[in-house]
Design a protein around this motif. Sequence first.
Motif, PDB file in Angstrom:
ATOM      1  N   LEU A 178       0.836  -1.204   0.000  1.00 21.93           N
ATOM      2  CA  LEU A 178       0.000   0.000   0.000  1.00 21.93           C
ATOM      3  C   LEU A 178       0.871   1.255   0.000  1.00 21.93           C
ATOM      4  N   ARG A 179       1.921   1.239   0.795  1.00 22.36           N
ATOM      5  CA  ARG A 179       2.818   2.395   0.841  1.00 22.36           C
ATOM      6  C   ARG A 179       3.483   2.613  -0.515  1.00 22.36           C
ATOM      7  N   MET A 180       3.899   1.538  -1.177  1.00 21.12           N
ATOM      8  CA  MET A 180       4.516   1.661  -2.496  1.00 21.12           C
ATOM      9  C   MET A 180       3.607   2.417  -3.457  1.00 21.12           C
ATOM     10  N   TRP A 181       2.321   2.047  -3.460  1.00 21.42           N
ATOM     11  CA  TRP A 181       1.397   2.708  -4.392  1.00 21.42           C
ATOM     12  C   TRP A 181       1.087   4.136  -3.983  1.00 21.42           C
ATOM     13  N   ARG A 182       1.029   4.415  -2.698  1.00 20.12           N
ATOM     14  CA  ARG A 182       0.811   5.797  -2.282  1.00 20.12           C
ATOM     15  C   ARG A 182       1.967   6.692  -2.730  1.00 20.12           C
ATOM     16  N   LEU A 183       3.165   6.124  -2.777  1.00 18.71           N
ATOM     17  CA  LEU A 183       4.327   6.875  -3.242  1.00 18.71           C
ATOM     18  C   LEU A 183       4.395   6.962  -4.760  1.00 18.71           C
ATOM     19  N   LEU A 184       4.013   5.884  -5.444  1.00 13.25           N
ATOM     20  CA  LEU A 184       4.163   5.826  -6.899  1.00 13.25           C
ATOM     21  C   LEU A 184       3.059   6.547  -7.670  1.00 13.25           C
ATOM     22  N   LEU A 185       1.833   6.388  -7.233  1.00 12.64           N
ATOM     23  CA  LEU A 185       0.695   6.852  -8.036  1.00 12.64           C
ATOM     24  C   LEU A 185       0.773   8.321  -8.447  1.00 12.64           C
ATOM     25  N   PRO A 186       1.118   9.236  -7.544  1.00 13.21           N
ATOM     26  CA  PRO A 186       1.156  10.647  -7.969  1.00 13.21           C
ATOM     27  C   PRO A 186       2.153  10.927  -9.091  1.00 13.21           C
ATOM     28  N   GLY A 187       3.161  10.070  -9.231  1.00 13.94           N
ATOM     29  CA  GLY A 187       4.160  10.293 -10.269  1.00 13.94           C
ATOM     30  C   GLY A 187       3.870   9.613 -11.583  1.00 13.94           C
ATOM     31  N   ILE A 188       2.861   8.718 -11.620  1.00 18.41           N
ATOM     32  CA  ILE A 188       2.597   7.986 -12.865  1.00 18.41           C
ATOM     33  C   ILE A 188       1.184   8.187 -13.407  1.00 18.41           C
ATOM     34  N   ALA A 189       0.240   8.543 -12.548  1.00 21.50           N
ATOM     35  CA  ALA A 189      -1.163   8.646 -12.961  1.00 21.50           C
ATOM     36  C   ALA A 189      -1.624  10.096 -12.997  1.00 21.50           C
ATOM     37  N   VAL A 190      -2.622  10.355 -13.841  1.00 17.31           N
ATOM     38  CA  VAL A 190      -3.201  11.698 -13.871  1.00 17.31           C
ATOM     39  C   VAL A 190      -3.975  11.913 -12.565  1.00 17.31           C
ATOM     40  N   PRO A 191      -4.110  13.157 -12.106  1.00 18.18           N
ATOM     41  CA  PRO A 191      -4.700  13.425 -10.786  1.00 18.18           C
ATOM     42  C   PRO A 191      -6.068  12.788 -10.558  1.00 18.18           C
ATOM     43  N   ALA A 192      -6.935  12.808 -11.567  1.00 19.98           N
ATOM     44  CA  ALA A 192      -8.269  12.238 -11.374  1.00 19.98           C
ATOM     45  C   ALA A 192      -8.203  10.740 -11.092  1.00 19.98           C
ATOM     46  N   VAL A 193      -7.244  10.066 -11.697  1.00 18.90           N
ATOM     47  CA  VAL A 193      -7.092   8.622 -11.490  1.00 18.90           C
ATOM     48  C   VAL A 193      -6.460   8.337 -10.138  1.00 18.90           C
ATOM     49  N   VAL A 194      -5.536   9.178  -9.727  1.00 20.33           N
ATOM     50  CA  VAL A 194      -4.936   9.019  -8.396  1.00 20.33           C
ATOM     51  C   VAL A 194      -6.026   9.051  -7.333  1.00 20.33           C
ATOM     52  N   SER A 195      -6.952   9.972  -7.475  1.00 23.16           N
ATOM     53  CA  SER A 195      -7.988  10.147  -6.444  1.00 23.16           C
ATOM     54  C   SER A 195      -9.007   9.009  -6.440  1.00 23.16           C
ATOM     55  N   ARG A 196      -9.221   8.347  -7.589  1.00 21.59           N
ATOM     56  CA  ARG A 196     -10.239   7.293  -7.617  1.00 21.59           C
ATOM     57  C   ARG A 196      -9.675   5.880  -7.510  1.00 21.59           C
ATOM     58  N   THR A 197      -8.363   5.720  -7.618  1.00 19.52           N
ATOM     59  CA  THR A 197      -7.770   4.388  -7.492  1.00 19.52           C
ATOM     60  C   THR A 197      -7.761   3.976  -6.028  1.00 19.52           C
ATOM     61  N   GLU A 198      -8.306   2.811  -5.743  1.00 18.94           N
ATOM     62  CA  GLU A 198      -8.441   2.346  -4.368  1.00 18.94           C
ATOM     63  C   GLU A 198      -7.152   1.676  -3.896  1.00 18.94           C
ATOM     64  N   VAL A 199      -6.514   2.300  -2.946  1.00 19.32           N
ATOM     65  CA  VAL A 199      -5.269   1.791  -2.361  1.00 19.32           C
ATOM     66  C   VAL A 199      -5.466   1.787  -0.855  1.00 19.32           C
ATOM     67  N   CYS A 200      -6.063   0.714  -0.330  1.00 20.88           N
ATOM     68  CA  CYS A 200      -6.421   0.676   1.080  1.00 20.88           C
ATOM     69  C   CYS A 200      -6.675  -0.763   1.517  1.00 20.88           C
ATOM     70  N   HIS A 201      -6.720  -0.963   2.815  1.00 21.34           N
ATOM     71  CA  HIS A 201      -6.972  -2.300   3.342  1.00 21.34           C
ATOM     72  C   HIS A 201      -8.386  -2.778   2.998  1.00 21.34           C
ATOM     73  N   GLU A 202      -9.320  -1.851   2.874  1.00 19.40           N
ATOM     74  CA  GLU A 202     -10.685  -2.243   2.512  1.00 19.40           C
ATOM     75  C   GLU A 202     -10.710  -2.880   1.120  1.00 19.40           C
ATOM     76  N   ARG A 203      -9.910  -2.312   0.203  1.00 19.58           N
ATOM     77  CA  ARG A 203      -9.832  -2.883  -1.144  1.00 19.58           C
ATOM     78  C   ARG A 203      -9.299  -4.308  -1.078  1.00 19.58           C
ATOM     79  N   LEU A 204      -8.243  -4.508  -0.304  1.00 23.83           N
ATOM     80  CA  LEU A 204      -7.676  -5.848  -0.172  1.00 23.83           C
ATOM     81  C   LEU A 204      -8.695  -6.814   0.434  1.00 23.83           C
ATOM     82  N   SER A 205      -9.420  -6.366   1.431  1.00 28.09           N
ATOM     83  CA  SER A 205     -10.438  -7.234   2.049  1.00 28.09           C
ATOM     84  C   SER A 205     -11.492  -7.658   1.036  1.00 28.09           C
ATOM     85  N   ASN A 206     -11.889  -6.740   0.153  1.00 26.64           N
ATOM     86  CA  ASN A 206     -12.869  -7.060  -0.880  1.00 26.64           C
ATOM     87  C   ASN A 206     -12.301  -8.049  -1.896  1.00 26.64           C
TER      88      ASN A 206
END
Length: 209
Positions: A178-206
């Motif tokens: 999760l930490r890896m993606w929180r660090l990576l996403l802002p540098g590779i994805a457009v802002p709207a996608v960063v905000s809607r991509t689910e990077v959390c324990h709830e996502r993993l549980s699902n």
Amino acid sequence: MAGPKQERAVQTREAILRAAAETFDELGYAGASVNLILKRAGLTTGALYFHFDSKEGLARAVMNAQPETIVPRLQSEGLQRLVDITLFWSHLLQVDPLLRAGVRLTGEQASWGGSDVTPYQSWAGIMADCLREAQGRGELQAGVSPEELGEFVTEACTGMQMFSSVASGRKDLSDRTLRMWRLLLPGIAVPAVVSRTEVCHERLSNLIG
């Protein structure tokens, strides 16, 4: 439609692969004898050598089976799919002997004369496919190369699971992912996608369901 003999052959191969994975996971390549694998599978030597030409061939099959434990079980698309693959991977490495053995054998293969980069290349290719789809959907920033990023994420995950294995027996691997993606996403994805991509324990549980 597969006949009964073909179905039994598939089941036998899967039983051998699973027994081998459990044995390799526990004992490594050197400690996992063919006899131990056959005893665990409840099968004969003839059954094993019908499907695999050697212990090394069986080890290579386990190494290259890693994506099968994850990729077919996910339905998401684009960048979210890539995130989901790594999240599910971080969980299964704690509970699935086939994935765990594949990772162990890939890392240990130099000790038994192996030098097969295919498992890493397969993961990098799968990740690049997700990123090419993400690129086509307008999710990536300009200049991001799906091939380069796919390799980088594979490399990052390889090192991350090794660190986690020593630090916590992989109990913190999901947190690290999760930490890896929180660090990576802002540098590779457009802002709207960063905000809607689910990077959390709830996502993993699902994903685990």
